[in-house]
Design a protein around this motif. Structure first.
Motif, short mmCIF file in Angstrom:
data_model
loop_
_atom_site.label_atom_id
_atom_site.label_comp_id
_atom_site.label_asym_id
_atom_site.label_seq_id
_atom_site.Cartn_x
_atom_site.Cartn_y
_atom_site.Cartn_z
N ILE A 89 0.91 -1.02 -0.05
CA ILE A 89 0.05 -0.13 -0.09
C ILE A 89 0.80 1.22 -0.08
O ILE A 89 1.74 1.31 0.72
CB ILE A 89 -1.01 0.06 1.17
CG1 ILE A 89 -2.03 -1.25 1.14
CG2 ILE A 89 -1.49 1.30 1.33
CD1 ILE A 89 -2.80 -1.38 2.31
N VAL A 90 0.53 2.14 -0.88
CA VAL A 90 1.12 3.59 -0.79
C VAL A 90 0.68 4.50 0.41
O VAL A 90 -0.39 4.37 0.89
CB VAL A 90 0.72 4.36 -2.03
CG1 VAL A 90 1.42 5.72 -2.00
CG2 VAL A 90 1.12 3.52 -3.29
N ARG A 91 1.93 4.73 1.14
CA ARG A 91 1.46 5.63 2.33
C ARG A 91 1.76 7.01 2.40
O ARG A 91 2.83 7.59 1.44
CB ARG A 91 2.05 4.87 3.46
CG ARG A 91 1.40 3.30 3.67
CD ARG A 91 2.00 2.53 4.84
NE ARG A 91 1.30 1.19 4.91
CZ ARG A 91 0.38 0.88 5.30
NH1 ARG A 91 -0.31 1.53 6.23
NH2 ARG A 91 -0.04 -0.11 5.44
N ASN A 92 1.61 7.59 3.58
CA ASN A 92 1.84 9.12 3.67
C ASN A 92 3.43 9.11 3.44
O ASN A 92 4.18 8.56 4.23
CB ASN A 92 1.26 9.70 4.95
CG ASN A 92 1.53 11.20 4.99
OD1 ASN A 92 1.61 11.91 3.89
ND2 ASN A 92 1.58 11.92 6.51
N ASN A 93 3.75 10.42 2.88
CA ASN A 93 5.38 10.62 2.77
C ASN A 93 6.22 9.47 1.97
O ASN A 93 7.41 9.89 2.02
CB ASN A 93 5.94 10.98 4.23
CG ASN A 93 5.21 12.03 4.58
OD1 ASN A 93 5.03 13.22 4.13
ND2 ASN A 93 5.22 12.25 6.09
N ASP A 111 14.97 13.92 -10.90
CA ASP A 111 13.99 14.83 -11.21
C ASP A 111 12.41 14.06 -11.61
O ASP A 111 11.53 14.76 -11.65
CB ASP A 111 14.08 15.61 -12.75
CG ASP A 111 15.52 16.67 -12.34
OD1 ASP A 111 15.62 17.06 -11.19
OD2 ASP A 111 16.10 16.69 -13.39
N THR A 112 12.53 12.70 -11.51
CA THR A 112 11.12 12.09 -11.47
C THR A 112 10.57 11.78 -10.39
O THR A 112 9.73 10.93 -10.14
CB THR A 112 11.42 10.81 -12.73
OG1 THR A 112 12.00 9.92 -12.02
CG2 THR A 112 11.81 11.37 -13.85
N LEU A 113 11.33 12.09 -9.32
CA LEU A 113 11.00 11.75 -7.63
C LEU A 113 10.10 12.68 -7.02
O LEU A 113 10.22 13.78 -7.14
CB LEU A 113 12.25 11.42 -6.89
CG LEU A 113 13.20 10.33 -7.54
CD1 LEU A 113 14.20 10.37 -6.66
CD2 LEU A 113 12.32 9.04 -7.71
N PHE A 114 8.80 12.07 -6.57
CA PHE A 114 8.03 12.93 -5.80
C PHE A 114 7.45 12.30 -4.43
O PHE A 114 7.35 11.11 -4.63
CB PHE A 114 6.57 13.06 -6.86
CG PHE A 114 6.94 14.08 -7.99
CD1 PHE A 114 6.95 15.49 -8.06
CD2 PHE A 114 7.35 13.30 -9.20
CE1 PHE A 114 6.98 16.13 -9.05
CE2 PHE A 114 7.51 14.05 -10.44
CZ PHE A 114 7.46 15.27 -10.32
N THR A 115 7.13 13.24 -3.56
CA THR A 115 6.83 12.83 -2.32
C THR A 115 5.14 13.20 -2.32
O THR A 115 4.78 13.91 -2.50
CB THR A 115 7.45 13.60 -1.13
OG1 THR A 115 8.70 13.34 -1.15
CG2 THR A 115 6.94 13.27 0.16
N ILE A 116 4.56 11.83 -1.87
CA ILE A 116 3.15 12.03 -1.67
C ILE A 116 2.93 12.50 -0.18
O ILE A 116 3.20 11.77 0.78
CB ILE A 116 2.32 10.59 -1.91
CG1 ILE A 116 2.29 10.28 -3.34
CG2 ILE A 116 0.91 10.73 -1.33
CD1 ILE A 116 1.79 9.02 -3.75
N GLN A 117 2.14 13.74 -0.08
CA GLN A 117 2.18 14.18 1.29
C GLN A 117 0.81 14.37 1.46
O GLN A 117 0.19 15.24 1.23
CB GLN A 117 3.09 15.62 1.20
CG GLN A 117 3.05 16.33 2.80
CD GLN A 117 3.84 17.64 2.34
OE1 GLN A 117 3.10 18.81 2.50
NE2 GLN A 117 5.12 17.42 2.86
N LEU A 118 0.25 13.73 2.29
CA LEU A 118 -1.17 13.76 2.46
C LEU A 118 -1.47 15.00 3.18
O LEU A 118 -0.71 15.31 4.41
CB LEU A 118 -1.77 12.53 3.42
CG LEU A 118 -1.53 11.02 2.78
CD1 LEU A 118 -2.15 10.06 3.49
CD2 LEU A 118 -2.43 11.06 1.40
N ALA A 119 -2.75 15.49 2.95
CA ALA A 119 -3.17 16.70 3.67
C ALA A 119 -3.88 16.59 5.06
O ALA A 119 -4.03 15.32 5.22
CB ALA A 119 -4.11 17.46 2.82
N TRP A 120 -3.98 17.63 5.79
CA TRP A 120 -4.89 17.53 7.10
C TRP A 120 -4.11 16.96 8.08
O TRP A 120 -4.55 16.19 8.97
CB TRP A 120 -6.18 16.68 7.16
CG TRP A 120 -6.79 17.16 5.73
CD1 TRP A 120 -7.09 16.29 4.71
CD2 TRP A 120 -7.47 18.64 5.35
NE1 TRP A 120 -7.64 17.09 3.63
CE2 TRP A 120 -7.86 18.36 3.96
CE3 TRP A 120 -7.53 19.95 5.94
CZ2 TRP A 120 -8.58 19.35 3.48
CZ3 TRP A 120 -7.93 20.86 5.18
CH2 TRP A 120 -8.46 20.64 3.97
#
Length: 783
Positions: A412-416, A459-468
């Motif tokens: 599962i993909v998770r925060n950060n 340059d193709t790396l991104f962090t998934i940062q959940l809001a709230w």
């Protein structure tokens, strides 16, 4: 504020005898502590007044006057309250909110809930089922079987009761029955107050609770020499309670909080004076803590309680869901996020959507042009845009940057988490770099890069940062997983805005990198999971990943804080133009009004404007009061004493308090950039009516009812004096009341929306050329 007390009758008052009475030896303590009990130069004996004056100043006479005022208030506000039998002006909002309380559907509004809760309660009481949603001005209540008269009765009752409260404020402040009736009449016969009180609008509740706050604070101040007694605490807590109700009725009710706060600061500054009897620091601390408890902590608890009821009633998914965070939405039964959100697994193929503009993250094989119109050069990379329609070019695969287990929830993909996004149609990876975006040179361009070319891997790396403020390991979900996509090397956030690109991008929306990663509008969510890593629809996953059908729980204080922040932001964002918006400088003079409702078939209309006699009188009263205070200050600098001490103290402490109420409810609007309307001045108009009454008393008489506060054993008793407005006061108020009533009746067709008027009649009602009335006759000129 109010003056101090004495035992009436211990010294026989003299009848309008000029001269300086014998005074006790002067000392700082006497001059300061007893400043409100100084002998005055002029006295009036109650025994020498006419029979009519004696009657009106008796308790029986006062009851007769206030009863007549109240009966008239109810008559004027309930007259033809069933007309029009259509939705009028902001009834489209507040009637709708009442319906949502009855059906328990969550809604969002910039105003606190108390007045709307009362509307919901009134609707439920008269049998409204909440099925009618007040969608458009002019929608018929009769056709839809809406018991609207019962709902309109609530503000009509509150508006009617405001009149006797205004009367009581003046009486408790020490003014005569005649003067109190004058101030009450300014509200009684005012067309704007009547119009607002006959419709499902918030202002009647706001002004009613505001007037009760003023009344309670004056009663509290009258017990200031009986501090910490039962009555003192009752009126302190009553002030706090009604102040909280005012704030909870409408967002600008917070100005009443500031108003009382300003008065309390003056009060505490006086208590802090070390030279006054008993005013030690312990004494000051006890007063400070009492006021902090009664006027800060207690009102805040009351204010919170209305939101607690609000959340307890609105338990179902409704039109306000989308304003709230995913965590909030999942507390509502039937919410889409609660029912349809799924955990996102690595290698899932998904579509991403921008929360505010609702466009999909999109890419297609076309390249950015080499040179833009402003001669800037692009990377000529593959275009990445925002597209409003579902399309296979919206499909992206979430690629991991870490090792994963073969199966299970570890995938599962998770925060950060740091991920790559693979564009399925072109087999390229999302990329951003330090190249200016097409429309915003300050922001970064987004493009894509071939999957098998690792030269620009970072340059193709991104962090998934959940809001709230989601926890570190919070699972990433579809629908409810609001997130920011933060570029790892440059820390820019994936962002978009409504402006569209030129024809070379098919007028799609620009996507760029916002260099402010905390930008609140850079929020996205997963619209759909198109397929899993095997290209199949992602159903039948682990039992644990299936959505829970029962609503989740969220702390009340988290809900409250989130809603308060959103209310503030959206209220400040009401900046769009409106044809009937007006600036504060226009309000006291009634330069413009608001068209509430029109009926083209019958030439009927409701136009919100005040009684021009009342409003301009209040402006004159304000001006005279400022002039009196200014002239007195100048005279005293020249060693002259034109005003008796008792009268001066009443002007400064009581009328000065009314001036603070007026200014605090008026001046802040000059600092606001949001839409403003004349009804925002109604609280200040009420305060100006109180000032006008005080000024009339000053003009008619050299005396006041003095003292009026309640004594204690420490109070130095002084001779009583009585207001001496005489028969001229009664005649003046009766004559002025008739003038007010005639002007009210003259404008009444615009207030009640009936009868219909001809074009010439409409022109005659336009007392100021700036009033934008409907159905006016065109002026013709002879050839």
């Amino acid at each position: 504020m109010a003056s101090t007390s004495s035992s009436k009758g211990k010294t026989t008052p003299r009848l309008r005898k000029q001269g300086q009475p014998e005074a006790p030896p002067s000392s700082y303590e006497y001059d300061q502590v007893q400043e409100d009990e100084h002998h005055a130069d002029v006295y009036s004996s109650p025994r020498d007044r006419s029979g009519i004056e004696k009657f009106f100043e008796s308790q029986q006479g006062s009851v007769v006057v206030v009863s007549a005022l109240t009966a008239l208030a109810f008559a004027l506000r309930f007259y033809k309250i069933s007309h029009p039998d259509q939705v009028v002006f902001d009834e489209v909002h507040f009637g709708k909110f009442a319906a949502y309380y009855i059906t328990h559907q969550y809604y969002f509004d910039v105003h606190p809930p108390l007045a709307k809760l009362l509307f919901g309660l009134a609707g439920w009481f008269v049998g409204f089922d909440g099925s009618f949603l007040f969608e458009n001005i002019g929608d018929s209540y009769i056709t839809n079987n809406v018991p609207y008269v019962g709902m309109r009765a609530l503000p009509a009752v509150l508006g009617s009761l405001t009149v006797p409260v205004v009367y009581a404020i003046m009486k408790e402040s020490g003014y005569s029955t005649i003067i109190a009736a004058f101030s009450a009449s300014l509200i009684l016969f005012d067309n704007a107050h009547v119009a607002q009180s006959r419709l499902i609008l918030l202002d009647a509740a706001l002004i009613f609770f505001m007037s009760l706050t003023i009344y309670s604070y004056i009663r509290f101040r009258k017990f200031r020499y009986l501090e910490f007694t039962f009555d003192w605490w009752v009126w302190l807590l009553a002030t706090g309670f009604f102040m909280a109700c005012t704030w909870a009725s409408k967002v600008n009710g917070i100005l009443t909080v500031f108003c009382i706060g300003a008065a309390v600061l003056f009060d505490l500054w006086d208590v802090l004076d070390v030279r006054k009897e008993g005013h030690t620091m312990d004494y000051f601390y006890s007063h400070f803590l009492a006021r902090a408890g009664g006027l800060i902590l207690w009102p805040f608890i009351v204010y919170l309680s209305f939101f607690w009821i609000h959340f307890r009633v609105l338990t179902q998914s409704g039109p306000g869901d989308s304003f709230m965070s995913p965590a909030f939405q999942e507390t509502l039964a039937g919410n889409e996020l609660l029912l349809q959100s799924h955990d996102i697994y690595y290698y899932d193929i998904i579509t991403m959507r921008h929360k505010d503009t609702k466009v999909f993250l999109h890419s297609h094989p076309d390249k950015y042009p080499l040179q833009y119109e402003d001669n800037r050069v692009s990377s000529q990379g593959q275009q990445v845009t925002g597209y409003g329609h579902n399309d296979t070019n919206n499909h992206w695969r979430i690629v991991p940057t870490k090792s994963l287990p073969e199966t299970g929830r570890g995938r599962i993909v998770r925060n950060n988490d740091v991920v790559q996004l693979l564009h399925m149609a072109t087999n390229t990876l999302l990329l951003t770099h330090d190249v200016a975006s097409p429309l915003m040179p300050t922001n970064q361009e987004f493009t894509t890069w071939p999957k098998d070319d690792y030269s620009r891997h970072n340059d193709t790396l991104f962090t998934i940062q959940l809001a709230w403020d989601a926890p570190e390991n919070e699972p990433f979900k579809s629908k409810s997983g609001y997130f920011k996509l933060i570029h790892v090397p440059t820390r820019v956030a994936l962002w978009t805005h409504p402006k569209t690109l030129p024809d070379w991008a098919y007028k799609q929306q620009e996507i760029n990198g916002n260099k402010n990663p905390s930008e609140r509008s850079a929020i996205w969510y997963i619209e759909d999971i198109i397929a899993d890593q095997y290209g199949e629809e992602p159903i039948g996953r682990d039992e644990d990943s299936r959505p829970v059908k029962t609503p989740k729980r969220m702390s009340f204080f988290k809900k409250f804080a989130e809603l308060q922040l959103l209310m503030f932001q959206h209220n400040a964002g009401l900046t769009a133009s409106h044809p009937y918006a007006s600036g504060p400088i226009n309000w006291p003079f009634l330069i413009s009004g608001i068209s509430f409702w029109t009926d083209n078939a019958t030439n009927k209309q409701i136009y919100l404007t005040g009684n021009i006699v009342s409003w301009w009188t209040c402006v004159v009263g304000l001006s005279i009061f400022v002039g009196i205070i200014g002239a007195d200050l100048i005279a005293r600098r020249r060693a002259l004493d034109p005003i008796p001490d008792a009268v001066r103290n009443r002007l400064w402490n009581n009328t000065g308090f009314f001036l603070i109420v007026w200014a605090v409810h008026y001046v802040p609007f000059f600092l606001m950039n949001r839409q403003l309307f004349i009804h925002h001045y109604l609280p200040s108009h009420l305060a100006s009516a109180l000032i006008a009454g005080s000024v009339l008393n000053f003009v008619l008489s050299d005396t006041i009812n003095f003292p009026i506060s309640y004594p204690t054993s420490k109070t130095r008793l002084r001779p009583s004096q009585y207001a001496d407005v005489g028969f001229k006061g009664l005649a003046t108020v009766i004559a002025y009341g008739l003038l007010l009533f005639m002007m009210f009746v003259y404008i009444a067709p615009l207030t009640y929306g009936t009868p219909g008027l001809t074009g010439e009649q409409v022109n005659s009602k336009r007392l100021l050329s700036s009033w934008t009335l409907h159905f006016a006759a065109k002026k013709t000129h002879d050839a």
